[in-house]
Design an enzyme around this catalytic site. Structure first.
Site, PDB file in Angstrom:
ATOM      1  CG  ASP A  33      33.811  25.084  37.913  1.00  0.00           C
ATOM      2  OD1 ASP A  33      33.358  24.067  37.434  1.00  0.00           O
ATOM      3  OD2 ASP A  33      34.294  25.088  38.882  1.00  0.00           O
ATOM      4  N   GLY A  52      42.246  26.810  32.987  1.00  0.00           N
ATOM      5  CA  GLY A  52      41.699  25.660  33.723  1.00  0.00           C
ATOM      6  C   GLY A  52      41.492  24.218  32.787  1.00  0.00           C
ATOM      7  CG  PHE A  53      40.452  20.427  34.627  1.00  0.00           C
ATOM      8  CD1 PHE A  53      41.398  19.669  34.563  1.00  0.00           C
ATOM      9  CD2 PHE A  53      40.102  20.859  35.831  1.00  0.00           C
ATOM     10  CE1 PHE A  53      42.019  19.229  35.618  1.00  0.00           C
ATOM     11  CE2 PHE A  53      40.534  20.431  37.220  1.00  0.00           C
ATOM     12  CZ  PHE A  53      41.475  19.369  37.046  1.00  0.00           C
ATOM     13  CB  VAL A  61      39.908  39.612  31.201  1.00  0.00           C
ATOM     14  CG1 VAL A  61      38.929  40.417  30.132  1.00  0.00           C
ATOM     15  CG2 VAL A  61      40.820  38.565  30.219  1.00  0.00           C
ATOM     16  CB  ALA A  73      37.930  18.098  36.346  1.00  0.00           C
ATOM     17  N   GLY A 111      41.154  31.842  30.570  1.00  0.00           N
ATOM     18  CA  GLY A 111      41.244  30.733  31.535  1.00  0.00           C
ATOM     19  C   GLY A 111      42.020  29.380  31.107  1.00  0.00           C
ATOM     20  CD  GLU A 161      38.368  15.078  48.304  1.00  0.00           C
ATOM     21  OE1 GLU A 161      38.082  14.125  47.731  1.00  0.00           O
ATOM     22  OE2 GLU A 161      38.716  15.948  47.869  1.00  0.00           O
TER      23      GLU A 161
END
Lengths: 436, 436
Positions: free
Chosen positions: A306, A19-20, A85, A323, A17, A176
């Site tokens: 997460d 991500g952050f 994966v 994040a 992954g 949002e």
């Protein structure tokens, strides 16, 4: 069959992954005695906090995506492959992917989260998720196509479904998104669709609990709701979705809303990969980790962000799926991995809560920094500043900034483009495969 | 069934296509006694001259697309519908579309051009076109996916097909694409793919005639070729493609190139819609028009831009298929339509040739302005200036400018993203249809 990777004399850290959390970890392992192998199904990092602006025509998708290879330019111990994966085999220290098997010395699960429909298959089949760029683009197409269709629709019931937009889930993403839809309606549609009766365009925000933004302060919750109501959004709290068949959304209180656009931001769950012992998996499809981010039951398998549930006395539900938590864990784990191979003592992770924020519309945001809480114009600027700073890549920062300045002064949303037709589920890039 | 459109007391000008010609015409009819109805299969205008930069990761697609509704914001006599026109019935003054029939008083064909494979079905099935944004994005995905695949490919023949990139057609698009691929190779790949042997990455440009840029001056032709060779592109002139099966490109001289990427920019033809008398159709699927842009055999049907063949003694092949010709015809026809309803004399169209230009790479372009011809750095800046000025929309101009400045100083191509997987033919948005 084993996938051939560049040789290395150092132990291999396999990061799943980009991500952050994953990119922070891999960056911090630069010049350390490891081979870092990262796998991701995309060749880019996605800045998820701004996906809703892509869906509503405010930003181009390319400005919130950043090529993963570019992040690690010049990092000699870094190897990247685009693949999905399929399974983890912890007892053999290897994973099975679409392009072959890959062994590891240390495995880091940084797979993030995916949309949670809580087992409601009909909703999953008909509502729109918004966790990836293809999904956000798909939603953008659907919204714009519905507006175009409404102009040629003679059936009154169908007409209503095209112009009712429902957002389910009153967390930051839901708030949002509902706010952005309201601005699209008030600032763009009246110019773009002079033939359209704007009173027929309705935006709903549905939340099960009594308040929006459950994780924030009561002031922030109240102010966000006030902002939304002021902006013409119908906010339904303590309201539960019973069913959605693609044209009618039914609520538990008997109300029903004709709509062909339901945006599902009511929950997430870990993006789990098969192969873990049942005892290591907890609520929300997450991997239970200890204070060193090691997955319960394993000594060389870690989880960050997460997908990790770091359950302590202070955080019985784990850390929030934001994040900063992922970034801090990535940074910390990199340090501990180095401590480990250097035979130094490991340090337990300590979460530093930076506070939270959400934006509702222009000049309208809410910010909680522990004891300092503020709402309105200044909060909005703070929100934009923090997001610009967190966005990966200087080019992206400039393009997003240009768009925001443009949108602010023109009240415009410049990227209202139907580039590809809406499909219920956008096709994701397929993992790289040999052609043989 | 007739499509319901807003009522108007004025004669209806039906414009098919929102390209350079169509939008210029519709803009110039603002505040004139007409109802202007525009149809396009997309909800945006595409700036085609920069599509090759989208394909090669230099620009985001959204920066060269502009919402058509926004162009005509506030123009009261303008109506827009997203749809595909299936047939023209000139004798009944109407067209048949996916959303119903639409009648007209004046019809303007501004449909532009599409890729011409000259009847070679196998090539059409396997080569990549680059005339629309979905096609350009598709090509971007293919190029990047091939690079990713090459890293895990053990078969030497397949490996070569992944790393050979062939551009067919030595006009401006072909020259610009080959140049952009060469820059991608030299400036980006060496950082992104340190494992890759760059000597294995080859870029070919194939042209049937003896010179590249057939429409330009001999100096420009020679210089463009020199630039490309200097940049490592293999330029094959007087070379004809015999066949391409998806993995091997065969040339008439017996050479064959293993490649899975063939970009076809060898020709265009008019995007014709069925319904015209055979006598009005000429070479390249175009509509023969007189000096007033009226289609041969019709008095209230006009054609402008690439679909129009204005054949005169000076221009036996018609005007070149470039933006200035379309814009000038659109402007002129708007004036003549107004002259016509005002009972004033019509004026014949006069083409003002602004010259031509093509860019090969950074600091490398060629410009012909009639007797003034120049090449190199200054030509490159002139090329960028002209393209920025022609690009529709201030936001787009700024975003493209930011990208160019960024690319210039960083030698980077920031949007190398595989957002959606490559498909042989990208799915286009479907025309708006009633759900009933």
């Amino acid at each position: 069959m084993n996938l051939e990777l560049p040789k290395s004399e150092h132990p291999r850290v396999l990061v799943i992954g980009g991500g952050f959390g994953g990119i922070e970890l891999a960056k911090k392992l630069r010049n350390k005695p490891f081979q870092v192998v990262m796998l991701d199904r995309h060749n880019y990092h996605t800045f998820q906090p701004l996906l809703y602006q892509v869906s509503t025509g405010g930003l181009e998708p390319d400005s919130i995506a950043f090529p993963l290879r570019k992040i690690f330019k010049g990092q000699e111990n870094f190897v990247f492959r685009v693949t999905e994966v399929q399974e983890i085999i912890p007892e053999a220290n290897k994973v099975i992917t679409d392009i072959g098997e890959i062994s590891y010395d240390y495995l880091v699960m940084a797979t993030g989260s995916t949309t949670n429909y809580f087992g409601q298959k009909e909703i999953e089949a008909n509502a729109m998720p918004m966790k990836t760029i293809p999904e956000a683009l798909n939603l953008r197409s659907l919204i714009l196509q519905n507006l175009e269709k409404s102009l040629i629709e003679n059936n009154k019931v169908v007409y209503d479904t095209l112009l009712n937009f429902v957002v389910v889930g009153g967390g930051p993403t839901g708030v949002e998104t509902a706010g952005a839809l309201s601005e699209l309606k008030r600032h763009v549609l009246k110019n773009d669709y002079p033939e359209l009766d704007l009173n027929k365009v309705n935006i709903y925000l549905i939340e099960g609990s009594p308040e929006l933004l459950g994780a924030m302060s009561p002031q922030a919750q109240k102010k966000a709701k006030d902002f939304l109501v002021e902006m013409g959004v119908t906010v339904l709290t303590e309201s539960r979705v019973l069913s959605y068949d693609g044209s009618t959304l039914k609520l538990a209180d008997g109300q029903s809303i004709p709509t062909s656009t339901v945006i599902w931001s009511a929950g997430v769950m870990g993006e789990l990969i098969p192969g873990f012992a049942a005892a290591s998996i907890v609520r929300g499809n997450r991997l239970k980790v200890n204070a060193y981010n090691a997955v319960e039951g394993y000594t060389n398998v870690f989880a960050i962000g997460d997908i990790a549930a770091m359950i302590t006395e202070e955080t019985p539900l784990g850390l929030p799926g934001v994040a900063p938590a992922a970034i801090q864990q990535g940074k910390h784990l990199a340090k501990n991995l180095y401590n480990r191979v250097s035979n130094r003592a490991l340090e337990p992770f300590k979460y530093f809560d930076k506070g939270s924020m959400a934006t509702v519309g222009r000049n309208k945001a809410v910010v909680d920094l522990h004891k300092i809480r503020f709402q309105g114009v200044f909060a909005w600027f703070a929100w934009m500043f923090v997001h610009l700073m967190t966005l990966v890549g200087f080019r992206n920062k400039v393009v997003v900034f240009v768009n925001w300045v443009w949108n602010y002064f023109s009240y415009d949303r410049g990227t209202r483009l139907i580039i590809r037709e809406y499909e219920k589920r956008p096709k994701e890039p397929e993992p790289t495969q040999t052609i043989l």
